[in-house]
Motif scaffolding. Structure first.
Motif, PDB file in Angstrom:
ATOM      1  N   MET A  78       0.827  -1.201   0.000  1.00 20.01           N
ATOM      2  CA  MET A  78       0.000   0.000   0.000  1.00 20.01           C
ATOM      3  C   MET A  78       0.864   1.254   0.000  1.00 20.01           C
ATOM      4  O   MET A  78       0.529   2.257  -0.639  1.00 20.01           O
ATOM      5  N   ALA A  79       1.987   1.195   0.701  1.00 21.02           N
ATOM      6  CA  ALA A  79       2.919   2.327   0.672  1.00 21.02           C
ATOM      7  C   ALA A  79       3.463   2.525  -0.739  1.00 21.02           C
ATOM      8  O   ALA A  79       3.510   3.645  -1.256  1.00 21.02           O
ATOM      9  N   GLU A  80       3.869   1.446  -1.391  1.00 19.78           N
ATOM     10  CA  GLU A  80       4.435   1.526  -2.739  1.00 19.78           C
ATOM     11  C   GLU A  80       3.412   2.060  -3.737  1.00 19.78           C
ATOM     12  O   GLU A  80       3.742   2.881  -4.602  1.00 19.78           O
ATOM     13  N   LEU A  81       2.176   1.634  -3.615  1.00 14.82           N
ATOM     14  CA  LEU A  81       1.143   2.073  -4.554  1.00 14.82           C
ATOM     15  C   LEU A  81       0.796   3.547  -4.386  1.00 14.82           C
ATOM     16  O   LEU A  81       0.268   4.171  -5.304  1.00 14.82           O
ATOM     17  N   HIS A  82       1.084   4.095  -3.209  1.00 16.90           N
ATOM     18  CA  HIS A  82       0.728   5.484  -2.939  1.00 16.90           C
ATOM     19  C   HIS A  82       1.941   6.399  -2.823  1.00 16.90           C
ATOM     20  O   HIS A  82       1.823   7.543  -2.379  1.00 16.90           O
ATOM     21  N   GLY A  83       3.106   5.899  -3.203  1.00 14.84           N
ATOM     22  CA  GLY A  83       4.292   6.742  -3.224  1.00 14.84           C
ATOM     23  C   GLY A  83       4.877   7.060  -1.874  1.00 14.84           C
ATOM     24  O   GLY A  83       5.626   8.031  -1.723  1.00 14.84           O
ATOM     25  N   VAL A  84       4.567   6.245  -0.859  1.00 16.18           N
ATOM     26  CA  VAL A  84       5.125   6.435   0.485  1.00 16.18           C
ATOM     27  C   VAL A  84       6.512   5.798   0.513  1.00 16.18           C
ATOM     28  O   VAL A  84       6.663   4.606   0.228  1.00 16.18           O
ATOM     29  N   GLN A  85       7.518   6.558   0.853  1.00 18.34           N
ATOM     30  CA  GLN A  85       8.900   6.089   0.742  1.00 18.34           C
ATOM     31  C   GLN A  85       9.273   5.054   1.798  1.00 18.34           C
ATOM     32  O   GLN A  85      10.023   4.123   1.527  1.00 18.34           O
ATOM     33  N   GLY A 205      11.742 -13.278  -2.758  1.00 21.93           N
ATOM     34  CA  GLY A 205      11.553 -12.216  -1.786  1.00 21.93           C
ATOM     35  C   GLY A 205      10.324 -11.368  -2.059  1.00 21.93           C
ATOM     36  O   GLY A 205       9.777 -11.336  -3.163  1.00 21.93           O
ATOM     37  N   ALA A 206       9.878 -10.661  -1.025  1.00 17.97           N
ATOM     38  CA  ALA A 206       8.652  -9.876  -1.115  1.00 17.97           C
ATOM     39  C   ALA A 206       8.795  -8.666  -2.032  1.00 17.97           C
ATOM     40  O   ALA A 206       7.847  -8.296  -2.735  1.00 17.97           O
ATOM     41  N   SER A 207       9.951  -8.029  -2.039  1.00 15.96           N
ATOM     42  CA  SER A 207      10.125  -6.793  -2.810  1.00 15.96           C
ATOM     43  C   SER A 207       9.885  -6.985  -4.307  1.00 15.96           C
ATOM     44  O   SER A 207       9.186  -6.173  -4.928  1.00 15.96           O
ATOM     45  N   PRO A 208      10.456  -8.034  -4.949  1.00 20.50           N
ATOM     46  CA  PRO A 208      10.165  -8.225  -6.380  1.00 20.50           C
ATOM     47  C   PRO A 208       8.680  -8.452  -6.657  1.00 20.50           C
ATOM     48  O   PRO A 208       8.159  -7.960  -7.668  1.00 20.50           O
ATOM     49  N   LYS A 214       2.751  -3.783  -8.527  1.00 20.32           N
ATOM     50  CA  LYS A 214       2.608  -2.360  -8.826  1.00 20.32           C
ATOM     51  C   LYS A 214       2.691  -2.108 -10.330  1.00 20.32           C
ATOM     52  O   LYS A 214       1.859  -1.370 -10.893  1.00 20.32           O
ATOM     53  N   ASN A 215       3.673  -2.712 -10.995  1.00 20.61           N
ATOM     54  CA  ASN A 215       3.849  -2.480 -12.429  1.00 20.61           C
ATOM     55  C   ASN A 215       2.674  -3.012 -13.239  1.00 20.61           C
ATOM     56  O   ASN A 215       2.284  -2.417 -14.258  1.00 20.61           O
ATOM     57  N   MET A 216       2.086  -4.126 -12.798  1.00 22.93           N
ATOM     58  CA  MET A 216       0.917  -4.658 -13.498  1.00 22.93           C
ATOM     59  C   MET A 216      -0.294  -3.757 -13.304  1.00 22.93           C
ATOM     60  O   MET A 216      -1.096  -3.553 -14.227  1.00 22.93           O
ATOM     61  N   LEU A 217      -0.446  -3.187 -12.120  1.00 23.99           N
ATOM     62  CA  LEU A 217      -1.531  -2.240 -11.890  1.00 23.99           C
ATOM     63  C   LEU A 217      -1.349  -0.987 -12.743  1.00 23.99           C
ATOM     64  O   LEU A 217      -2.312  -0.464 -13.320  1.00 23.99           O
ATOM     65  N   LEU A 222      -4.860   0.792 -13.611  1.00 23.25           N
ATOM     66  CA  LEU A 222      -5.639   0.684 -12.376  1.00 23.25           C
ATOM     67  C   LEU A 222      -5.122   1.647 -11.322  1.00 23.25           C
ATOM     68  O   LEU A 222      -5.813   1.964 -10.363  1.00 23.25           O
ATOM     69  N   ILE A 223      -3.894   2.086 -11.475  1.00 23.29           N
ATOM     70  CA  ILE A 223      -3.323   3.175 -10.700  1.00 23.29           C
ATOM     71  C   ILE A 223      -2.538   4.064 -11.662  1.00 23.29           C
ATOM     72  O   ILE A 223      -2.218   3.648 -12.772  1.00 23.29           O
ATOM     73  N   VAL A 224      -2.241   5.282 -11.245  1.00 24.75           N
ATOM     74  CA  VAL A 224      -1.382   6.176 -12.022  1.00 24.75           C
ATOM     75  C   VAL A 224      -0.385   6.817 -11.069  1.00 24.75           C
ATOM     76  O   VAL A 224      -0.610   6.876  -9.854  1.00 24.75           O
TER      77      VAL A 224
END
Length: 336
Positions: A78-85, A205-208, A214-217, A222-224
């Motif tokens: 959720m952080a990654e999808l919303h640009g939270v560092q 691992g979780a990060s990949p 995220k890239n598929m969304l 589905l996100i921008v």
């Protein structure tokens, strides 16, 4: 026996542009069926409200110590999808707007006998009977009817689409780096399937996985990406179109201002008032005189009015309005 699991949602899920439900296989040791039945018999609905309140108070931030736990991965994603560092901030209850915007589901309302801490104390035949009674809540149909999601992420590698999607025609879209994409056209829902985060650590691992999801969304619009300052530029036009297409129906212009402000806050972004006016005009909003918003003095009064209309009921959300909108020179459009 565990209490049956029913979908839980954050208090801003309904007005979220993304409306994402994150689904696991089951929840080990989920509450107590005995206590649940006693509570519901004494006061119908109270047990359900208690579980919902626990989720809406974000107790789950204590259930995800690292990215290879279910809620650790959820917070990281959720952080990654919303640009939270730094998603670790969420474990201290930061970014509440993001944490309150998703829903939680399980593919099994009653957990598998092999999953449970109680399996040694309950005969398998009884466990199977209870699972059968709860099976009506296992499929995606219950989730769709209850929550009207736009995106569903299933963190359950062995999920069977034919079984879980029963009652719906679905299309298999693609598989990329261990993440599968399905679509239910009749409901306009995209479903992505990945392993449980605990399994991810054995599969790269979780990060990949987070990056792939995220890239598929992004690839499926589905996100921008939200720039820091959304204004009248080509880069920002994608954001304006995204918000226009996903704005909740039936909101008046003041409620729409509050909604846009909240979407900005989730991404730590700001929007110029002229850009807000363009969005409101596209959504059919008009001034009290029936004219389109021009982005001039009257439009700044609209931001002020939206703030004060919300302040008495929800001062925290009103404060977001005061922070979200800027003049083209990046000065605050309105300060309470």
């Amino acid at each position: 026996m565990p209490q049956p699991f029913l979908p839980l949602f954050g208090d801003s899920y309904e007005r979220s542009a993304l409306r994402m439900v994150i689904v696991g296989q089951d929840t080990k040791g989920y509450r107590s069926l005995k206590s649940f039945l006693e509570q519901e018999s004494a006061e119908p609905g109270s047990g359900l409200k208690e579980a919902l309140s626990e989720f809406q108070n974000r107790k789950f931030i204590n259930w995800g110590k690292h990215r290879h736990t279910f809620f650790g991965f959820v917070m990281m994603l959720m952080a990654e999808l919303h640009g939270v560092q730094n998603w670790g901030m969420m474990k201290r209850d930061a970014c509440r707007e993001v944490l309150s915007s998703f829903a939680w589901g399980n593919g099994n309302a009653v957990e598998y006998w092999t999953s449970s801490v109680s399996k040694g104390r309950v005969p398998l035949t009884i466990w199977q009977a209870v699972r059968k009674a709860g099976a009506r809540f296992d499929g995606i149909k219950h989730l769709v009817q209850a929550l009207s999601p736009r995106v569903i992420l299933v963190l359950w590698k062995k999920m069977s689409p034919a079984s879980y999607f029963a009652g719906y025609e679905y299309t298999t879209m693609q598989e990329k780096q261990g993440v599968k994409h399905y679509r239910i056209p009749s409901e306009d829902i995209d479903i992505f399937q990945a392993p449980h985060p605990n399994r991810m650590k054995f599969e790269g691992g979780a990060s990949p996985f987070c990056d792939t999801i995220k890239n598929m969304l992004l690839a499926n619009k589905l996100i921008v990406h939200f720039p820091n300052f959304v204004q009248q530029t080509t880069d920002s036009s994608k954001v304006v179109n995204y918000l226009r297409d996903l704005a909740p129906p039936g909101l008046d212009k003041f409620s729409l201002v509050a909604w846009v402000a909240e979407e900005m806050k989730k991404r730590d972004s700001f929007m110029s008032v002229p850009t807000l006016c363009r969005l409101l005009n596209d959504l059919g909003c008009r001034t009290n005189y029936g004219a389109q918003f021009s982005g001039k003095r009257g439009s700044y009064r609209l931001v002020r009015s939206a703030y004060w209309r919300l302040h008495a009921r929800e001062p925290d959300r009103a404060a977001i309005i005061a922070e979200a909108f800027r003049r083209p020179n990046f000065q605050y459009a309105y300060s309470a």
